[in-house]
Design a protein around this motif. Structure first.
Motif, PDB file in Angstrom:
ATOM      1  N   GLY A 142      -0.383  11.419 -11.215  1.00 35.63           N
ATOM      2  CA  GLY A 142      -1.049  10.455 -11.845  1.00 35.63           C
ATOM      3  C   GLY A 142      -1.908  10.083 -10.362  1.00 35.63           C
ATOM      4  N   ALA A 143      -2.584  10.724 -10.144  1.00 37.99           N
ATOM      5  CA  ALA A 143      -3.401  10.939  -9.104  1.00 37.99           C
ATOM      6  C   ALA A 143      -4.929  10.930  -9.169  1.00 37.99           C
ATOM      7  CB  ALA A 143      -3.248  12.349  -7.964  1.00 37.99           C
ATOM      8  N   ARG A 200       1.052  -1.295   0.309  1.00 39.12           N
ATOM      9  CA  ARG A 200       0.158   0.115   0.165  1.00 39.12           C
ATOM     10  C   ARG A 200       1.023   1.280  -0.359  1.00 39.12           C
ATOM     11  NH1 ARG A 200      -4.724   2.696  -1.461  1.00 39.12           N
ATOM     12  NH2 ARG A 200      -5.338   4.679   0.722  1.00 39.12           N
ATOM     13  N   ALA A 201       1.838   1.502   0.293  1.00 44.20           N
ATOM     14  CA  ALA A 201       3.487   2.589   0.959  1.00 44.20           C
ATOM     15  C   ALA A 201       3.612   2.918  -0.319  1.00 44.20           C
ATOM     16  CB  ALA A 201       3.888   2.296   2.120  1.00 44.20           C
ATOM     17  N   ASP A 202       3.997   1.227  -1.005  1.00 46.73           N
ATOM     18  CA  ASP A 202       4.408   1.763  -2.376  1.00 46.73           C
ATOM     19  C   ASP A 202       3.500   2.411  -3.544  1.00 46.73           C
ATOM     20  OD1 ASP A 202       7.248   0.675  -1.399  1.00 46.73           O
ATOM     21  OD2 ASP A 202       6.203  -1.543  -2.081  1.00 46.73           O
ATOM     22  N   GLU A 203       2.359   1.364  -3.351  1.00 47.24           N
ATOM     23  CA  GLU A 203       1.223   2.597  -4.197  1.00 47.24           C
ATOM     24  C   GLU A 203       1.116   3.266  -4.354  1.00 47.24           C
ATOM     25  OE1 GLU A 203      -3.216   2.569  -4.719  1.00 47.24           O
ATOM     26  OE2 GLU A 203      -2.120   0.284  -3.249  1.00 47.24           O
ATOM     27  N   LEU A 204       0.853   4.817  -2.756  1.00 45.58           N
ATOM     28  CA  LEU A 204       0.982   5.584  -2.315  1.00 45.58           C
ATOM     29  C   LEU A 204       1.597   6.643  -2.862  1.00 45.58           C
ATOM     30  CD1 LEU A 204      -1.576   5.544   1.058  1.00 45.58           C
ATOM     31  CD2 LEU A 204      -2.503   6.096  -1.614  1.00 45.58           C
ATOM     32  N   GLU A 224       4.268   6.406  -5.414  1.00 45.62           N
ATOM     33  CA  GLU A 224       4.492   5.979  -6.749  1.00 45.62           C
ATOM     34  C   GLU A 224       2.998   6.919  -7.117  1.00 45.62           C
ATOM     35  OE1 GLU A 224       5.399   5.411 -10.534  1.00 45.62           O
ATOM     36  OE2 GLU A 224       6.258   4.382  -8.724  1.00 45.62           O
ATOM     37  N   ARG A 225       2.170   6.609  -7.346  1.00 49.42           N
ATOM     38  CA  ARG A 225       0.627   7.484  -7.258  1.00 49.42           C
ATOM     39  C   ARG A 225       0.659   9.187  -7.170  1.00 49.42           C
ATOM     40  NH1 ARG A 225      -5.200   6.667  -4.066  1.00 49.42           N
ATOM     41  NH2 ARG A 225      -6.373   8.264  -5.153  1.00 49.42           N
ATOM     42  N   LEU A 226       1.318   9.558  -5.940  1.00 49.31           N
ATOM     43  CA  LEU A 226       1.559  10.934  -5.693  1.00 49.31           C
ATOM     44  C   LEU A 226       3.368  11.154  -6.278  1.00 49.31           C
ATOM     45  CD1 LEU A 226      -1.100   9.325  -3.702  1.00 49.31           C
ATOM     46  CD2 LEU A 226       0.378  11.530  -2.396  1.00 49.31           C
ATOM     47  N   GLY A 227       3.542  10.328  -7.081  1.00 48.95           N
ATOM     48  CA  GLY A 227       4.740  11.305  -7.739  1.00 48.95           C
ATOM     49  C   GLY A 227       6.401  11.341  -6.391  1.00 48.95           C
ATOM     50  N   VAL A 228       6.206  10.773  -5.719  1.00 51.04           N
ATOM     51  CA  VAL A 228       7.096  10.913  -4.484  1.00 51.04           C
ATOM     52  C   VAL A 228       8.288   9.511  -4.251  1.00 51.04           C
ATOM     53  CG1 VAL A 228       6.764  12.718  -3.267  1.00 51.04           C
ATOM     54  CG2 VAL A 228       5.764  10.476  -2.729  1.00 51.04           C
ATOM     55  N   ARG A 229       8.002   8.684  -5.046  1.00 48.68           N
ATOM     56  CA  ARG A 229       8.287   6.703  -4.873  1.00 48.68           C
ATOM     57  C   ARG A 229      10.061   6.796  -5.125  1.00 48.68           C
ATOM     58  NH1 ARG A 229       6.341   0.681  -6.620  1.00 48.68           N
ATOM     59  NH2 ARG A 229       7.924  -0.160  -5.350  1.00 48.68           N
ATOM     60  N   ARG A 230      10.350   7.891  -5.259  1.00 49.35           N
ATOM     61  CA  ARG A 230      11.787   7.864  -5.515  1.00 49.35           C
ATOM     62  C   ARG A 230      12.743   8.565  -4.281  1.00 49.35           C
ATOM     63  NH1 ARG A 230       9.556  12.376  -8.089  1.00 49.35           N
ATOM     64  NH2 ARG A 230      10.744  13.903  -8.148  1.00 49.35           N
ATOM     65  N   HIS A 231      11.567   8.459  -3.537  1.00 51.54           N
ATOM     66  CA  HIS A 231      12.567   9.551  -2.841  1.00 51.54           C
ATOM     67  C   HIS A 231      11.911   8.865  -1.270  1.00 51.54           C
ATOM     68  CE1 HIS A 231      13.147  13.894  -3.940  1.00 51.54           C
ATOM     69  NE2 HIS A 231      11.952  13.536  -4.560  1.00 51.54           N
ATOM     70  N   ALA A 232      11.953   7.522  -1.355  1.00 54.22           N
ATOM     71  CA  ALA A 232      11.194   6.702  -0.424  1.00 54.22           C
ATOM     72  C   ALA A 232      11.975   6.249   0.515  1.00 54.22           C
ATOM     73  CB  ALA A 232      11.074   5.153  -0.944  1.00 54.22           C
ATOM     74  N   LYS A 233      13.844   6.032   0.408  1.00 53.50           N
ATOM     75  CA  LYS A 233      14.371   5.335   1.077  1.00 53.50           C
ATOM     76  C   LYS A 233      15.046   7.505   1.730  1.00 53.50           C
ATOM     77  CE  LYS A 233      15.536   0.652  -1.085  1.00 53.50           C
ATOM     78  NZ  LYS A 233      16.823   0.434  -1.666  1.00 53.50           N
ATOM     79  N   ALA A 234      15.010   8.167   1.446  1.00 55.29           N
ATOM     80  CA  ALA A 234      15.332   9.743   1.242  1.00 55.29           C
ATOM     81  C   ALA A 234      14.648   9.946   2.938  1.00 55.29           C
ATOM     82  CB  ALA A 234      15.306  10.817   0.753  1.00 55.29           C
ATOM     83  N   PHE A 235      15.475  11.169   3.847  1.00 51.77           N
ATOM     84  CA  PHE A 235      14.342  11.415   4.719  1.00 51.77           C
ATOM     85  C   PHE A 235      13.851  12.825   4.667  1.00 51.77           C
ATOM     86  CE2 PHE A 235      17.645   8.418   6.349  1.00 51.77           C
ATOM     87  CZ  PHE A 235      17.156   7.808   7.298  1.00 51.77           C
ATOM     88  N   PRO A 236      12.974  12.750   5.578  1.00 48.75           N
ATOM     89  CA  PRO A 236      11.736  14.313   4.913  1.00 48.75           C
ATOM     90  C   PRO A 236      12.696  15.434   4.517  1.00 48.75           C
ATOM     91  CG  PRO A 236      11.031  13.219   6.585  1.00 48.75           C
ATOM     92  CD  PRO A 236      12.386  12.175   6.502  1.00 48.75           C
ATOM     93  N   GLY A 237      13.265  15.299   5.407  1.00 49.60           N
ATOM     94  CA  GLY A 237      14.597  16.970   5.197  1.00 49.60           C
ATOM     95  C   GLY A 237      14.891  16.978   3.845  1.00 49.60           C
TER      96      GLY A 237
END
Length: 239
Positions: free
Chosen positions: A237-238, A122-126, A128-141
Motif C-alpha cells: 500500500g506504499a 507515525r510508527a503505526d502508520e508506517l 501499516e503502509r509497508l505491510g508489516v503491522r501484523r508483526h509489530a509485537k514480534a522480534f526481528p529474528g
C-alpha cells in the motif's frame, strides 16, 4: 536554478597511503531524484554514501546536503544531522534484535525527542503502509529477510528525512524478497522521496532509479539519466 539537495565538490578521500577511495569527485543530485550508484568492489560507492551521511569526512573538497556543510560538522552535530535529514537502509538490516518491530521503528523518533504519542502514531502508520503491522509485537529474528528490510525502511522513514540512503538493500535477500524491496523503493520514489542507492543489483538500478552513476577507482565514469517504466505498484500500500 534551485539549489541541489546534494552537492559533492572536488571531493577526495584517502585511507592511509593507498590509492584514493574517491578522487576529485564532483556531483550534483537534485530533490526528487532516484540515483543508483554502481561499481565494482573498491570503486568508492560505500565511501560516497558514508560521506553523504556524515559518517566519514573527505580528505579534500566539500559535501553539502540540504543546505548543511556535512564535512564541517562535529560528532554531535553530525548525529543530529542524520536524525533530522537522513534515513539509512543497510544490507543486513541493522535492526536491534532485543527490541520489537514497533520499538525498532520508534527508535529514531525517540532519539530525536519526538513526543511518544506522535511517534507511536507515525510508527503505526508506517508499519501499516509497508505491510508489516501484523508483526509489530514480534522480534526481528522471527521475520523473513524481506519483512526485516521493510521494517528497516519504516525505521529510516520515521523522521520524514529529505534523503533516503540505501547500501545494497537487496544484497542479503532472496529473489522474491528482493523484488518486494525493489517495488517498495520504486513506490516511495513515485511519492517524491529522494533516493541514493548503492548496489550491485542491476535490476534494482534499472527499475528504481531515474539516474545511474558508475564509479571506477573513485572517479565518475558514467552518468546516465533515464525514466522509470510506467507500471503500477501495489506493494504494501506504499503508493
Amino acid at each position: 536554478m534551485t539549489a541541489p539537495l546534494i552537492q559533492i565538490s572536488d571531493v577526495s578521500k584517502r585511507y592511509d597511503d593507498g590509492p584514493p577511495a574517491l578522487d576529485s569527485l564532483t556531483l550534483r543530485i537534485d530533490t526528487g531524484e532516484a540515483v543508483a550508484v554502481l561499481g565494482a568492489s573498491g570503486s568508492g560507492k560505500s565511501t560516497l554514501l558514508n560521506l553523504i551521511a556524515g559518517l566519514d569526512r573527505p580528505t579534500a573538497g566539500s559535501v553539502t546536503v540540504d543546505g548543511v556543510r556535512v564535512d564541517g560538522l562535529g560528532e554531535a552535530a553530525s548525529a543530529k544531522y542524520r536524525r533530522a535529514r537522513i534515513g539509512m537502509v543497510f544490507q543486513f538490516f541493522n535492526l536491534v534484535d532485543d527490541l520489537t518491530v514497533h520499538d525498532n521503528v520508534l527508535l529514531p523518533a525517540q532519539l530525536a525527542g519526538v513526543p511518544r504519542s506522535e511517534a507511536t502514531a507515525r510508527a503505526d502508520e508506517l508499519l501499516e503502509r509497508l505491510g508489516v503491522r501484523r508483526h509489530a509485537k514480534a522480534f526481528p529474528g522471527r521475520l523473513s529477510g524481506g519483512e526485516r528490510q521493510r521494517v528497516a525502511v519504516a525505521r529510516a522513514l520515521m523522521n520524514r528525512p529529505s534523503l533516503l540512503l540505501a547500501d545494497e538493500p537487496t544484497g542479503a535477500l532472496d529473489t522474491a524478497s528482493g523484488r518486494e524491496v525493489r517495488d517498495l523503493l520504486t513506490a516511495l520514489h513515485r511519492e517524491g522521496q529522494t533516493l541514493v542507492l548503492v548496489t550491485h543489483d542491476v535490476t534494482l538500478a534499472q527499475e528504481c532509479a531515474t539516474r545511474t552513476l558508475e564509479l571506477v577507482d573513485g572517479r565518475l565514469s558514467r552518468d546516465v539519466r533515464h525514466g522509470l517504466a510506467e507500471k503500477a505498484s501495489t506493494v504494501g500500500g506504499a503508493r
